[in-house]
Scaffold this motif. Sequence first.
Motif, PDB file in Angstrom:
ATOM      1  N   LEU A   1      74.939  -6.779   7.136  1.00  0.00           N
ATOM      2  CA  LEU A   1      73.542  -7.166   7.346  1.00  0.00           C
ATOM      3  C   LEU A   1      72.634  -5.957   7.526  1.00  0.00           C
ATOM      4  CD1 LEU A   1      73.639 -10.351   9.632  1.00  0.00           C
ATOM      5  CD2 LEU A   1      73.054 -10.190   7.212  1.00  0.00           C
ATOM      6  N   ASP A   2      73.152  -4.880   8.058  1.00  0.00           N
ATOM      7  CA  ASP A   2      72.329  -3.678   8.214  1.00  0.00           C
ATOM      8  C   ASP A   2      71.925  -3.138   6.848  1.00  0.00           C
ATOM      9  OD1 ASP A   2      71.002  -1.705   9.659  1.00  0.00           O
ATOM     10  OD2 ASP A   2      72.720  -0.349   9.573  1.00  0.00           O
ATOM     11  N   ALA A   3      72.857  -3.082   5.923  1.00  0.00           N
ATOM     12  CA  ALA A   3      72.541  -2.630   4.566  1.00  0.00           C
ATOM     13  C   ALA A   3      71.593  -3.596   3.874  1.00  0.00           C
ATOM     14  CB  ALA A   3      73.829  -2.482   3.751  1.00  0.00           C
ATOM     15  N   TYR A   4      71.797  -4.886   4.103  1.00  0.00           N
ATOM     16  CA  TYR A   4      70.918  -5.878   3.484  1.00  0.00           C
ATOM     17  C   TYR A   4      69.498  -5.748   4.017  1.00  0.00           C
ATOM     18  CZ  TYR A   4      69.121 -10.356   1.849  1.00  0.00           C
ATOM     19  OH  TYR A   4      68.362 -11.331   1.236  1.00  0.00           O
TER      20      TYR A   4
ATOM     21  N   PHE B   1      57.530  -8.673   1.427  1.00  0.00           N
ATOM     22  CA  PHE B   1      57.588 -10.128   1.547  1.00  0.00           C
ATOM     23  C   PHE B   1      59.009 -10.588   1.898  1.00  0.00           C
ATOM     24  CE2 PHE B   1      58.628 -14.211  -0.410  1.00  0.00           C
ATOM     25  CZ  PHE B   1      57.742 -15.048   0.247  1.00  0.00           C
ATOM     26  N   PHE B   2      60.002 -10.059   1.193  1.00  0.00           N
ATOM     27  CA  PHE B   2      61.385 -10.478   1.411  1.00  0.00           C
ATOM     28  C   PHE B   2      61.920  -9.970   2.747  1.00  0.00           C
ATOM     29  CE2 PHE B   2      60.949 -10.676  -3.219  1.00  0.00           C
ATOM     30  CZ  PHE B   2      61.371 -11.984  -3.434  1.00  0.00           C
ATOM     31  N   TYR B   3      61.442  -8.809   3.159  1.00  0.00           N
ATOM     32  CA  TYR B   3      61.854  -8.289   4.461  1.00  0.00           C
ATOM     33  C   TYR B   3      61.335  -9.188   5.581  1.00  0.00           C
ATOM     34  CZ  TYR B   3      62.116  -5.283   8.561  1.00  0.00           C
ATOM     35  OH  TYR B   3      62.366  -4.793   9.819  1.00  0.00           O
ATOM     36  N   LYS B   4      60.073  -9.586   5.491  1.00  0.00           N
ATOM     37  CA  LYS B   4      59.507 -10.479   6.511  1.00  0.00           C
ATOM     38  C   LYS B   4      60.234 -11.818   6.512  1.00  0.00           C
ATOM     39  CE  LYS B   4      54.795  -8.599   6.796  1.00  0.00           C
ATOM     40  NZ  LYS B   4      53.353  -8.885   6.589  1.00  0.00           N
ATOM     41  N   LYS B   5      60.576 -12.293   5.346  1.00  0.00           N
ATOM     42  CA  LYS B   5      61.302 -13.560   5.229  1.00  0.00           C
ATOM     43  C   LYS B   5      62.678 -13.450   5.884  1.00  0.00           C
ATOM     44  CE  LYS B   5      62.830 -16.888   1.667  1.00  0.00           C
ATOM     45  NZ  LYS B   5      64.296 -16.764   1.799  1.00  0.00           N
ATOM     46  N   PHE B   6      63.374 -12.358   5.618  1.00  0.00           N
ATOM     47  CA  PHE B   6      64.691 -12.154   6.209  1.00  0.00           C
ATOM     48  C   PHE B   6      64.606 -12.083   7.733  1.00  0.00           C
ATOM     49  CE2 PHE B   6      67.674  -8.814   7.792  1.00  0.00           C
ATOM     50  CZ  PHE B   6      68.821  -9.588   7.777  1.00  0.00           C
ATOM     51  N   MET B   7      63.656 -11.317   8.253  1.00  0.00           N
ATOM     52  CA  MET B   7      63.551 -11.175   9.705  1.00  0.00           C
ATOM     53  C   MET B   7      63.122 -12.486  10.359  1.00  0.00           C
ATOM     54  SD  MET B   7      64.741  -8.260  10.292  1.00  0.00           S
ATOM     55  CE  MET B   7      64.436  -8.282  12.068  1.00  0.00           C
TER      56      MET B   7
ATOM     57  N   ASN C   1      66.656  -6.857  20.980  1.00  0.00           N
ATOM     58  CA  ASN C   1      68.009  -6.348  21.208  1.00  0.00           C
ATOM     59  C   ASN C   1      69.067  -7.325  20.704  1.00  0.00           C
ATOM     60  OD1 ASN C   1      67.289  -8.146  23.318  1.00  0.00           O
ATOM     61  ND2 ASN C   1      68.912  -7.340  24.623  1.00  0.00           N
ATOM     62  N   VAL C   2      68.780  -8.626  20.814  1.00  0.00           N
ATOM     63  CA  VAL C   2      69.712  -9.640  20.315  1.00  0.00           C
ATOM     64  C   VAL C   2      69.770  -9.597  18.790  1.00  0.00           C
ATOM     65  CG1 VAL C   2      70.178 -12.120  20.167  1.00  0.00           C
ATOM     66  CG2 VAL C   2      69.393 -11.119  22.325  1.00  0.00           C
ATOM     67  N   LEU C   3      68.595  -9.472  18.163  1.00  0.00           N
ATOM     68  CA  LEU C   3      68.545  -9.390  16.704  1.00  0.00           C
ATOM     69  C   LEU C   3      69.272  -8.145  16.193  1.00  0.00           C
ATOM     70  CD1 LEU C   3      64.886 -10.484  15.834  1.00  0.00           C
ATOM     71  CD2 LEU C   3      67.006 -11.694  15.316  1.00  0.00           C
ATOM     72  N   GLU C   4      69.061  -7.020  16.862  1.00  0.00           N
ATOM     73  CA  GLU C   4      69.718  -5.787  16.425  1.00  0.00           C
ATOM     74  C   GLU C   4      71.236  -5.907  16.559  1.00  0.00           C
ATOM     75  OE1 GLU C   4      70.026  -2.281  14.580  1.00  0.00           O
ATOM     76  OE2 GLU C   4      68.178  -3.438  14.874  1.00  0.00           O
ATOM     77  N   LYS C   5      71.682  -6.503  17.641  1.00  0.00           N
ATOM     78  CA  LYS C   5      73.117  -6.704  17.832  1.00  0.00           C
ATOM     79  C   LYS C   5      73.683  -7.608  16.742  1.00  0.00           C
ATOM     80  CE  LYS C   5      76.518  -8.288  21.236  1.00  0.00           C
ATOM     81  NZ  LYS C   5      76.723  -8.858  22.591  1.00  0.00           N
ATOM     82  N   ALA C   6      72.931  -8.667  16.390  1.00  0.00           N
ATOM     83  CA  ALA C   6      73.379  -9.590  15.345  1.00  0.00           C
ATOM     84  C   ALA C   6      73.457  -8.900  13.996  1.00  0.00           C
ATOM     85  CB  ALA C   6      72.433 -10.789  15.273  1.00  0.00           C
ATOM     86  N   ILE C   7      72.516  -8.019  13.708  1.00  0.00           N
ATOM     87  CA  ILE C   7      72.498  -7.313  12.428  1.00  0.00           C
ATOM     88  C   ILE C   7      73.652  -6.308  12.335  1.00  0.00           C
ATOM     89  CG2 ILE C   7      71.182  -5.609  11.091  1.00  0.00           C
ATOM     90  CD1 ILE C   7      68.640  -7.174  11.942  1.00  0.00           C
ATOM     91  N   GLN C   8      74.004  -5.686  13.455  1.00  0.00           N
ATOM     92  CA  GLN C   8      75.096  -4.713  13.452  1.00  0.00           C
ATOM     93  C   GLN C   8      76.474  -5.378  13.518  1.00  0.00           C
ATOM     94  OE1 GLN C   8      74.512  -1.565  12.844  1.00  0.00           O
ATOM     95  NE2 GLN C   8      72.289  -1.893  12.926  1.00  0.00           N
ATOM     96  N   MET C   9      76.532  -6.623  13.981  1.00  0.00           N
ATOM     97  CA  MET C   9      77.816  -7.272  14.250  1.00  0.00           C
ATOM     98  C   MET C   9      78.757  -7.358  13.046  1.00  0.00           C
ATOM     99  SD  MET C   9      78.590 -11.034  15.900  1.00  0.00           S
ATOM    100  CE  MET C   9      77.659 -11.873  14.607  1.00  0.00           C
ATOM    101  N   PRO C  10      78.299  -7.771  11.847  1.00  0.00           N
ATOM    102  CA  PRO C  10      79.260  -7.917  10.745  1.00  0.00           C
ATOM    103  C   PRO C  10      80.032  -6.643  10.421  1.00  0.00           C
ATOM    104  CG  PRO C  10      77.212  -9.041  10.223  1.00  0.00           C
ATOM    105  CD  PRO C  10      76.959  -8.251  11.467  1.00  0.00           C
ATOM    106  N   SER C  11      79.317  -5.518  10.246  1.00  0.00           N
ATOM    107  CA  SER C  11      80.022  -4.274   9.906  1.00  0.00           C
ATOM    108  C   SER C  11      80.880  -3.784  11.063  1.00  0.00           C
ATOM    109  CB  SER C  11      79.030  -3.200   9.461  1.00  0.00           C
ATOM    110  OG  SER C  11      77.999  -3.032  10.406  1.00  0.00           O
ATOM    111  N   GLU C  12      80.509  -4.112  12.294  1.00  0.00           N
ATOM    112  CA  GLU C  12      81.338  -3.746  13.447  1.00  0.00           C
ATOM    113  C   GLU C  12      82.615  -4.576  13.496  1.00  0.00           C
ATOM    114  OE1 GLU C  12      78.809  -4.071  16.836  1.00  0.00           O
ATOM    115  OE2 GLU C  12      77.717  -2.203  16.393  1.00  0.00           O
TER     116      GLU C  12
ATOM    117  N   SER D   1      74.847  -6.213  -2.609  1.00  0.00           N
ATOM    118  CA  SER D   1      75.317  -5.233  -3.585  1.00  0.00           C
ATOM    119  C   SER D   1      76.808  -4.955  -3.438  1.00  0.00           C
ATOM    120  CB  SER D   1      74.532  -3.925  -3.443  1.00  0.00           C
ATOM    121  OG  SER D   1      74.962  -3.210  -2.300  1.00  0.00           O
ATOM    122  N   LEU D   2      77.416  -4.634  -4.560  1.00  0.00           N
ATOM    123  CA  LEU D   2      78.839  -4.330  -4.606  1.00  0.00           C
ATOM    124  C   LEU D   2      79.181  -3.153  -3.698  1.00  0.00           C
ATOM    125  CD1 LEU D   2      81.691  -4.520  -5.902  1.00  0.00           C
ATOM    126  CD2 LEU D   2      80.814  -3.043  -7.728  1.00  0.00           C
ATOM    127  N   ASP D   3      78.425  -2.058  -3.807  1.00  0.00           N
ATOM    128  CA  ASP D   3      78.780  -0.839  -3.083  1.00  0.00           C
ATOM    129  C   ASP D   3      78.590  -0.959  -1.579  1.00  0.00           C
ATOM    130  OD1 ASP D   3      79.541   0.504  -5.372  1.00  0.00           O
ATOM    131  OD2 ASP D   3      77.540   1.320  -5.735  1.00  0.00           O
TER     132      ASP D   3
END
Length: 250
Positions: A136-139, A148-154, A166-177, A200-202
């Motif tokens: 999610l951090d990369a996304y 527009f898409f960034y505002k929609k995502f957030m 702080n809750v949102l940041e933790k949620a965004i970092q959680m998958p890669s962690e 993205s693939l990479d």
Amino acid sequence: MAITERYFQMEGEDAVIHLPERPNGFLLLVLGDANHYVEGKTSLWHQHPDRWLFIDVLKKQGYTIVYSNQYGRHWGNDESYRLAIRLIKQTLKTEILNPKIHVFAEGMGALIALRLLVNQQDLLRSVVLFNPCLNLDAYRNHERTKLFFYKKFMKEMSEAYGEEENVLEKAIQMPSECWKKTCPDTMIRIFHCIFQTPFSLDEHSRLFVNSRKERQAPVELTVFLPGKQLSDFLVSVKNFLSNHEQLMEL
């Protein structure tokens, strides 16, 4: 006439279980992408012929298949994860099935699969990921280039997790962690069609695969060019599932 589908509700969300004529004793949990839905007596899988073929062929192979509506764009939140756990345990309780299950997760559904791989390792037999969202951090960084898409995502993240930064940041970092905590024994097969997914693939599949390989945890990635339909992967998915039924003790 034998019952082939059973609809029910769990935590207020519509769900369906597909019952094979000749069960092979294995459960397949489907975790859909953002457009996934179950509503009344239908679902995304019923409405699209290619997707219905995918379900129908696996059901004819004997798999019991279950999935539910997942609160829309959940982005892997606690409610969607809890619902997946309840769905698994309820199905294992009501049907005669092996206690270790297969998981098929697409797009956003991979965020729930990651949490299962960390916290429910004893339940999992194998996991198939299709065009997965795993970072999610990369996304978020990708979406920042398009306001527009960034505002929609957030906005969607706030609806899924609340508005505390702080809750949102933790949620965004959680998958890669979660990557280095995923079950080191469960086999994971990834199918990634480039240019057919916003993930993205990479930055998603390849980084996750590298993390698994560093731990010598089993994982396999297959990359395809655009134009493939979900049913094009049926033979590979069937072979993968059956291979991991033979390799693991009942």
